[in-house]
Design a protein around this motif. Structure first.
Motif, PDB file in Angstrom:
ATOM      1  N   TYR A  23      -3.695  -0.217  -6.848  1.00 37.79           N
ATOM      2  CA  TYR A  23      -2.806   0.116  -5.740  1.00 37.79           C
ATOM      3  C   TYR A  23      -3.123  -0.773  -4.554  1.00 37.79           C
ATOM      4  CZ  TYR A  23      -1.548   4.122  -8.514  1.00 37.79           C
ATOM      5  OH  TYR A  23      -1.079   4.915  -9.535  1.00 37.79           O
ATOM      6  N   ILE A  24      -2.060  -1.147  -3.796  1.00 39.28           N
ATOM      7  CA  ILE A  24      -2.205  -2.017  -2.635  1.00 39.28           C
ATOM      8  C   ILE A  24      -1.419  -1.449  -1.451  1.00 39.28           C
ATOM      9  CG2 ILE A  24      -2.593  -4.119  -3.994  1.00 39.28           C
ATOM     10  CD1 ILE A  24       0.340  -4.861  -3.486  1.00 39.28           C
ATOM     11  N   CYS A  25      -1.813  -1.892  -0.255  1.00 39.55           N
ATOM     12  CA  CYS A  25      -1.047  -1.573   0.956  1.00 39.55           C
ATOM     13  C   CYS A  25      -0.349  -2.847   1.414  1.00 39.55           C
ATOM     14  CB  CYS A  25      -1.975  -1.023   2.042  1.00 39.55           C
ATOM     15  SG  CYS A  25      -3.072  -2.277   2.761  1.00 39.55           S
ATOM     16  N   VAL A  26       0.321  -2.810   2.541  1.00 38.22           N
ATOM     17  CA  VAL A  26       1.056  -3.981   3.032  1.00 38.22           C
ATOM     18  C   VAL A  26       0.132  -5.145   3.387  1.00 38.22           C
ATOM     19  CG1 VAL A  26       3.048  -2.680   3.851  1.00 38.22           C
ATOM     20  CG2 VAL A  26       1.155  -3.114   5.396  1.00 38.22           C
ATOM     21  N   HIS A  27      -1.146  -4.866   3.611  1.00 38.84           N
ATOM     22  CA  HIS A  27      -2.114  -5.919   3.941  1.00 38.84           C
ATOM     23  C   HIS A  27      -2.868  -6.396   2.703  1.00 38.84           C
ATOM     24  CE1 HIS A  27      -1.364  -5.328   8.176  1.00 38.84           C
ATOM     25  NE2 HIS A  27      -1.514  -4.035   7.993  1.00 38.84           N
ATOM     26  N   GLU A  28      -2.432  -5.936   1.512  1.00 41.67           N
ATOM     27  CA  GLU A  28      -2.998  -6.306   0.219  1.00 41.67           C
ATOM     28  C   GLU A  28      -4.419  -5.776   0.008  1.00 41.67           C
ATOM     29  OE1 GLU A  28      -2.349 -10.498  -0.346  1.00 41.67           O
ATOM     30  OE2 GLU A  28      -0.200 -10.272  -0.127  1.00 41.67           O
ATOM     31  N   CYS A  29      -4.794  -4.724   0.747  1.00 41.69           N
ATOM     32  CA  CYS A  29      -6.035  -4.020   0.433  1.00 41.69           C
ATOM     33  C   CYS A  29      -5.829  -3.444  -0.966  1.00 41.69           C
ATOM     34  CB  CYS A  29      -6.302  -2.888   1.419  1.00 41.69           C
ATOM     35  SG  CYS A  29      -6.473  -3.430   3.134  1.00 41.69           S
ATOM     36  N   THR A  30      -6.836  -3.485  -1.808  1.00 42.67           N
ATOM     37  CA  THR A  30      -6.673  -3.151  -3.221  1.00 42.67           C
ATOM     38  C   THR A  30      -7.662  -2.077  -3.645  1.00 42.67           C
ATOM     39  OG1 THR A  30      -5.986  -5.433  -3.610  1.00 42.67           O
ATOM     40  CG2 THR A  30      -6.597  -4.151  -5.540  1.00 42.67           C
ATOM     41  N   PHE A  31      -7.147  -1.073  -4.388  1.00 48.96           N
ATOM     42  CA  PHE A  31      -7.973   0.057  -4.809  1.00 48.96           C
ATOM     43  C   PHE A  31      -7.642   0.472  -6.232  1.00 48.96           C
ATOM     44  CE2 PHE A  31      -7.277   0.155  -0.276  1.00 48.96           C
ATOM     45  CZ  PHE A  31      -8.578   0.212   0.207  1.00 48.96           C
ATOM     46  N   PRO A  34      -8.576   6.056  -9.246  1.00 48.60           N
ATOM     47  CA  PRO A  34      -9.341   7.203  -8.733  1.00 48.60           C
ATOM     48  C   PRO A  34      -9.583   7.142  -7.221  1.00 48.60           C
ATOM     49  CG  PRO A  34     -10.324   6.391 -10.760  1.00 48.60           C
ATOM     50  CD  PRO A  34      -9.276   5.402 -10.355  1.00 48.60           C
ATOM     51  N   CYS A  35      -9.874   5.963  -6.693  1.00 52.55           N
ATOM     52  CA  CYS A  35     -10.090   5.852  -5.245  1.00 52.55           C
ATOM     53  C   CYS A  35      -8.799   6.084  -4.476  1.00 52.55           C
ATOM     54  CB  CYS A  35     -10.692   4.493  -4.901  1.00 52.55           C
ATOM     55  SG  CYS A  35     -12.414   4.320  -5.432  1.00 52.55           S
ATOM     56  N   THR A  36      -7.669   5.634  -5.026  1.00 62.21           N
ATOM     57  CA  THR A  36      -6.365   5.859  -4.390  1.00 62.21           C
ATOM     58  C   THR A  36      -6.051   7.350  -4.347  1.00 62.21           C
ATOM     59  OG1 THR A  36      -5.562   3.704  -5.079  1.00 62.21           O
ATOM     60  CG2 THR A  36      -3.901   5.357  -4.563  1.00 62.21           C
ATOM     61  N   GLU A  37      -6.293   8.036  -5.449  1.00 65.97           N
ATOM     62  CA  GLU A  37      -6.041   9.478  -5.495  1.00 65.97           C
ATOM     63  C   GLU A  37      -6.935  10.231  -4.518  1.00 65.97           C
ATOM     64  OE1 GLU A  37      -6.136  10.901  -9.530  1.00 65.97           O
ATOM     65  OE2 GLU A  37      -4.813   9.288 -10.185  1.00 65.97           O
ATOM     66  N   SER A  38      -8.180   9.777  -4.364  1.00 66.75           N
ATOM     67  CA  SER A  38      -9.101  10.480  -3.456  1.00 66.75           C
ATOM     68  C   SER A  38      -8.696  10.349  -1.995  1.00 66.75           C
ATOM     69  CB  SER A  38     -10.532   9.991  -3.655  1.00 66.75           C
ATOM     70  OG  SER A  38     -10.708   8.698  -3.122  1.00 66.75           O
ATOM     71  N   ASN A  40      -5.410  10.258  -1.153  1.00 65.98           N
ATOM     72  CA  ASN A  40      -4.018  10.716  -1.108  1.00 65.98           C
ATOM     73  C   ASN A  40      -3.030   9.584  -0.862  1.00 65.98           C
ATOM     74  OD1 ASN A  40      -4.593  13.499  -1.571  1.00 65.98           O
ATOM     75  ND2 ASN A  40      -5.331  13.619   0.540  1.00 65.98           N
ATOM     76  N   HIS A  41      -3.294   8.424  -1.488  1.00 66.80           N
ATOM     77  CA  HIS A  41      -2.426   7.246  -1.413  1.00 66.80           C
ATOM     78  C   HIS A  41      -2.288   6.695   0.006  1.00 66.80           C
ATOM     79  CE1 HIS A  41      -0.930   7.214  -5.627  1.00 66.80           C
ATOM     80  NE2 HIS A  41      -1.377   8.437  -5.558  1.00 66.80           N
ATOM     81  N   VAL A  42      -3.345   6.849   0.813  1.00 65.12           N
ATOM     82  CA  VAL A  42      -3.375   6.297   2.171  1.00 65.12           C
ATOM     83  C   VAL A  42      -4.522   5.291   2.235  1.00 65.12           C
ATOM     84  CG1 VAL A  42      -3.722   6.809   4.617  1.00 65.12           C
ATOM     85  CG2 VAL A  42      -2.438   8.397   3.186  1.00 65.12           C
ATOM     86  N   CYS A  43      -4.240   4.081   2.683  1.00 62.27           N
ATOM     87  CA  CYS A  43      -5.259   3.039   2.772  1.00 62.27           C
ATOM     88  C   CYS A  43      -6.325   3.442   3.790  1.00 62.27           C
ATOM     89  CB  CYS A  43      -4.621   1.705   3.170  1.00 62.27           C
ATOM     90  SG  CYS A  43      -5.818   0.371   3.372  1.00 62.27           S
ATOM     91  N   PRO A  44      -7.596   3.468   3.382  1.00 59.06           N
ATOM     92  CA  PRO A  44      -8.650   3.829   4.325  1.00 59.06           C
ATOM     93  C   PRO A  44      -8.915   2.738   5.365  1.00 59.06           C
ATOM     94  CG  PRO A  44      -9.608   3.249   2.201  1.00 59.06           C
ATOM     95  CD  PRO A  44      -8.110   3.255   2.029  1.00 59.06           C
ATOM     96  N   LEU A  50      -0.419   3.400   0.049  1.00 58.71           N
ATOM     97  CA  LEU A  50      -0.844   2.659  -1.131  1.00 58.71           C
ATOM     98  C   LEU A  50       0.171   2.852  -2.235  1.00 58.71           C
ATOM     99  CD1 LEU A  50      -4.657   3.512  -1.121  1.00 58.71           C
ATOM    100  CD2 LEU A  50      -3.601   1.317  -0.544  1.00 58.71           C
ATOM    101  N   VAL A  51       0.671   1.741  -2.777  1.00 57.66           N
ATOM    102  CA  VAL A  51       1.656   1.767  -3.857  1.00 57.66           C
ATOM    103  C   VAL A  51       1.124   0.984  -5.038  1.00 57.66           C
ATOM    104  CG1 VAL A  51       3.621   2.070  -2.314  1.00 57.66           C
ATOM    105  CG2 VAL A  51       2.896  -0.223  -2.923  1.00 57.66           C
ATOM    106  N   ARG A  52       1.686   1.235  -6.211  1.00 57.55           N
ATOM    107  CA  ARG A  52       1.240   0.580  -7.444  1.00 57.55           C
ATOM    108  C   ARG A  52       1.429  -0.926  -7.345  1.00 57.55           C
ATOM    109  NH1 ARG A  52       1.432   2.354 -13.291  1.00 57.55           N
ATOM    110  NH2 ARG A  52       0.115   0.742 -14.180  1.00 57.55           N
ATOM    111  N   ARG A  53       0.375  -1.638  -7.667  1.00 53.38           N
ATOM    112  CA  ARG A  53       0.416  -3.099  -7.648  1.00 53.38           C
ATOM    113  C   ARG A  53       1.203  -3.596  -8.871  1.00 53.38           C
ATOM    114  NH1 ARG A  53      -5.171  -6.339  -8.463  1.00 53.38           N
ATOM    115  NH2 ARG A  53      -4.895  -5.578 -10.587  1.00 53.38           N
TER     116      ARG A  53
END
Length: 57
Positions: A23-31, A34-38, A40-44, A50-53
């Motif tokens: 999963y990635i955010c608009v800044h291409e942070c990548t997770f 399991p980390c994305t689910e922890s 709640n699909h919000v980039c830390p 966070l959306v599916r890459r």
């Protein structure tokens, strides 16, 4: 403009292959999933969604 396909989760450092579920955010942070689910699909890092890459062919 191409996405930077990072090879590791930025939280737990799990290796992510080109066809791995990630999963990635608009800044291409990548997770990993399991980390994305922890978070709640919000980039830390930026608070973005966070959306599916997309997968490589």
């Amino acid at each position: 403009m191409a996405l930077e396909m990072k090879k590791n989760c930025q939280t737990c450092n799990t290796a992510l292959q080109g066809d791995s579920e990630a999963y990635i955010c608009v800044h291409e942070c990548t997770f990993c999933s399991p980390c994305t689910e922890s978070t709640n699909h919000v980039c830390p890092n930026c608070g973005g969604e966070l959306v599916r890459r997309p997968k490589k062919k």
